[in-house]
Scaffold this motif. Structure first.
Motif, PDB file in Angstrom:
ATOM      1  N   LEU A  41       0.797  -1.226   0.000  1.00 33.15           N
ATOM      2  CA  LEU A  41       0.000   0.000   0.000  1.00 33.15           C
ATOM      3  C   LEU A  41       0.828   1.274   0.000  1.00 33.15           C
ATOM      4  O   LEU A  41       0.292   2.361  -0.035  1.00 33.15           O
ATOM      5  N   GLY A  42       2.145   1.179   0.092  1.00 36.92           N
ATOM      6  CA  GLY A  42       2.947   2.393   0.110  1.00 36.92           C
ATOM      7  C   GLY A  42       2.807   3.141   1.418  1.00 36.92           C
ATOM      8  O   GLY A  42       2.183   2.669   2.367  1.00 36.92           O
ATOM      9  N   LEU A  43       3.390   4.338   1.480  1.00 37.33           N
ATOM     10  CA  LEU A  43       3.331   5.138   2.692  1.00 37.33           C
ATOM     11  C   LEU A  43       2.051   5.960   2.715  1.00 37.33           C
ATOM     12  O   LEU A  43       1.786   6.732   1.795  1.00 37.33           O
TER      13      LEU A  43
ATOM     14  N   PRO B   8       5.495  -0.227  -9.643  1.00 34.81           N
ATOM     15  CA  PRO B   8       6.211  -0.908  -8.559  1.00 34.81           C
ATOM     16  C   PRO B   8       7.334  -1.823  -9.015  1.00 34.81           C
ATOM     17  O   PRO B   8       8.119  -2.305  -8.208  1.00 34.81           O
ATOM     18  N   GLY B   9       7.424  -2.046 -10.346  1.00 31.80           N
ATOM     19  CA  GLY B   9       8.449  -2.944 -10.854  1.00 31.80           C
ATOM     20  C   GLY B   9       8.084  -4.394 -10.555  1.00 31.80           C
ATOM     21  O   GLY B   9       6.915  -4.755 -10.651  1.00 31.80           O
ATOM     22  N   TYR B  87      12.801   2.553  -4.414  1.00 35.43           N
ATOM     23  CA  TYR B  87      12.877   3.999  -4.619  1.00 35.43           C
ATOM     24  C   TYR B  87      11.467   4.563  -4.643  1.00 35.43           C
ATOM     25  O   TYR B  87      10.609   4.087  -5.386  1.00 35.43           O
ATOM     26  N   LEU B  88      11.250   5.564  -3.818  1.00 35.89           N
ATOM     27  CA  LEU B  88       9.920   6.174  -3.705  1.00 35.89           C
ATOM     28  C   LEU B  88       9.972   7.628  -4.151  1.00 35.89           C
ATOM     29  O   LEU B  88      10.843   8.388  -3.705  1.00 35.89           O
ATOM     30  N   CYS B  89       9.042   8.001  -5.024  1.00 35.48           N
ATOM     31  CA  CYS B  89       8.906   9.417  -5.321  1.00 35.48           C
ATOM     32  C   CYS B  89       7.950  10.015  -4.290  1.00 35.48           C
ATOM     33  O   CYS B  89       7.104   9.310  -3.727  1.00 35.48           O
ATOM     34  N   LEU B  97       3.440  15.328   2.598  1.00 40.55           N
ATOM     35  CA  LEU B  97       4.112  14.566   1.550  1.00 40.55           C
ATOM     36  C   LEU B  97       3.231  13.407   1.117  1.00 40.55           C
ATOM     37  O   LEU B  97       2.735  12.655   1.969  1.00 40.55           O
ATOM     38  N   SER B  98       3.055  13.276  -0.179  1.00 36.72           N
ATOM     39  CA  SER B  98       2.338  12.127  -0.741  1.00 36.72           C
ATOM     40  C   SER B  98       3.352  11.283  -1.491  1.00 36.72           C
ATOM     41  O   SER B  98       4.139  11.805  -2.285  1.00 36.72           O
ATOM     42  N   PHE B  99       3.306   9.979  -1.251  1.00 34.29           N
ATOM     43  CA  PHE B  99       4.312   9.078  -1.811  1.00 34.29           C
ATOM     44  C   PHE B  99       3.747   8.220  -2.924  1.00 34.29           C
ATOM     45  O   PHE B  99       2.559   7.851  -2.922  1.00 34.29           O
ATOM     46  N   GLY B 100       4.624   7.861  -3.856  1.00 38.89           N
ATOM     47  CA  GLY B 100       4.304   6.817  -4.795  1.00 38.89           C
ATOM     48  C   GLY B 100       4.451   5.471  -4.097  1.00 38.89           C
ATOM     49  O   GLY B 100       4.924   5.386  -2.967  1.00 38.89           O
ATOM     50  N   ALA B 101       4.052   4.404  -4.788  1.00 42.42           N
ATOM     51  CA  ALA B 101       4.069   3.068  -4.183  1.00 42.42           C
ATOM     52  C   ALA B 101       5.483   2.524  -4.022  1.00 42.42           C
ATOM     53  O   ALA B 101       5.704   1.601  -3.245  1.00 42.42           O
ATOM     54  N   GLY B 102       6.445   3.105  -4.763  1.00 47.13           N
ATOM     55  CA  GLY B 102       7.821   2.633  -4.689  1.00 47.13           C
ATOM     56  C   GLY B 102       8.142   1.633  -5.780  1.00 47.13           C
ATOM     57  O   GLY B 102       7.292   0.806  -6.140  1.00 47.13           O
TER      58      GLY B 102
END
Lengths: 112, 109
Positions: A41-43, B8-9, B87-89, B97-102
């Motif tokens: 789910l990510g952060l 997510p790769g 790696y997270l944007c 801060l809003s993050f991508g899933a990585g």
């Protein structure tokens, strides 16, 4: 300089119990942020505290709450634990609100 | 639709290759753009920070922002096995801060 420290590293609780997670920011940082990182789910943003006040809150139920103390350390409380609360809880701090955060290593909460 | 989209790769490359990572976003209010690296069982670590369109370079890392297309990228040159991580944007607006899933990257020796 010490980084952001979180305790405990791991926590195992039973469904329905309460969990308390603690965070000490970098010295001089007044803002503390809490994020939940669940598998896949990510952060997800939980809470932002600055100068002892709650400044912003993510889209989470009120059973997830926290506070910031006069020394800027912070506590996150998760009440009435559910299985889906199992996640890595990350605390971050910053000196200014528009710069990147420094994260701690997190508390891994497992609810059984 | 999520505010921040990131593939997510996983992504696997040989040592020495260029790693290319990207994110798209929908919120025009985002003003600050970051890339974080997260090793297993650790918290995210800030790699790059930028607030304007264009390129920013730091050693082997280049961050690229295109606000008109709502698209950001991270390039890692001469990749090393130690670059293997997620790696997270991340993007900021309203002090959040809003993050991508990585994206999980593996660099093979």
């Amino acid at each position: 300089e010490a980084g952001v420290t979180q305790s405990p590293t791991h926590l195992i609780k039973t469904r329905g119990q309460q969990a308390t997670l603690r965070c000490s920011p970098i010295s001089g940082h007044t803002s503390v942020y809490w994020y939940q990182q669940a598998l896949g789910l990510g952060l997800q943003f939980l809470l932002w505290y600055d100068e002892g006040e709650e400044r912003n809150r993510g889209n989470f139920p009120p059973r997830i709450s926290g506070r910031q103390f006069p020394n800027y350390s912070s506590e996150l409380n998760v009440n009435a634990l559910e299985l889906e609360d199992s996640a890595l809880y990350l605390c971050a701090s910053s000196a200014t609100v528009n710069y990147g955060y420094t994260f701690g290593s997190g508390t891994r909460l497992t609810v059984v | 639709q999520k505010e921040v989209e990131q593939d997510p790769g996983p992504l696997s490359v040989p040592e020495g290759a260029i790693v290319s990572l990207n994110c798209t976003y929908s919120n025009s209010a985002f003003q600050y753009f970051m890339w974080y690296r997260q090793y297993s069982r650790k918290g995210p670590e800030l790699l790059m920070y930028t607030y304007s369109s264009g390129n920013k370079e730091d050693g082997r890392f280049t961050a690229q922002v295109d606000k008109s297309s709502k698209y950001i990228s991270l390039f890692i040159r001469d990749s090393q096995p130690s670059d293997s991580a997620t790696y997270l944007c991340a993007m900021m607006s309203d002090y959040k801060l809003s993050f991508g899933a990585g994206t999980t990257v593996t660099v093979r020796a």
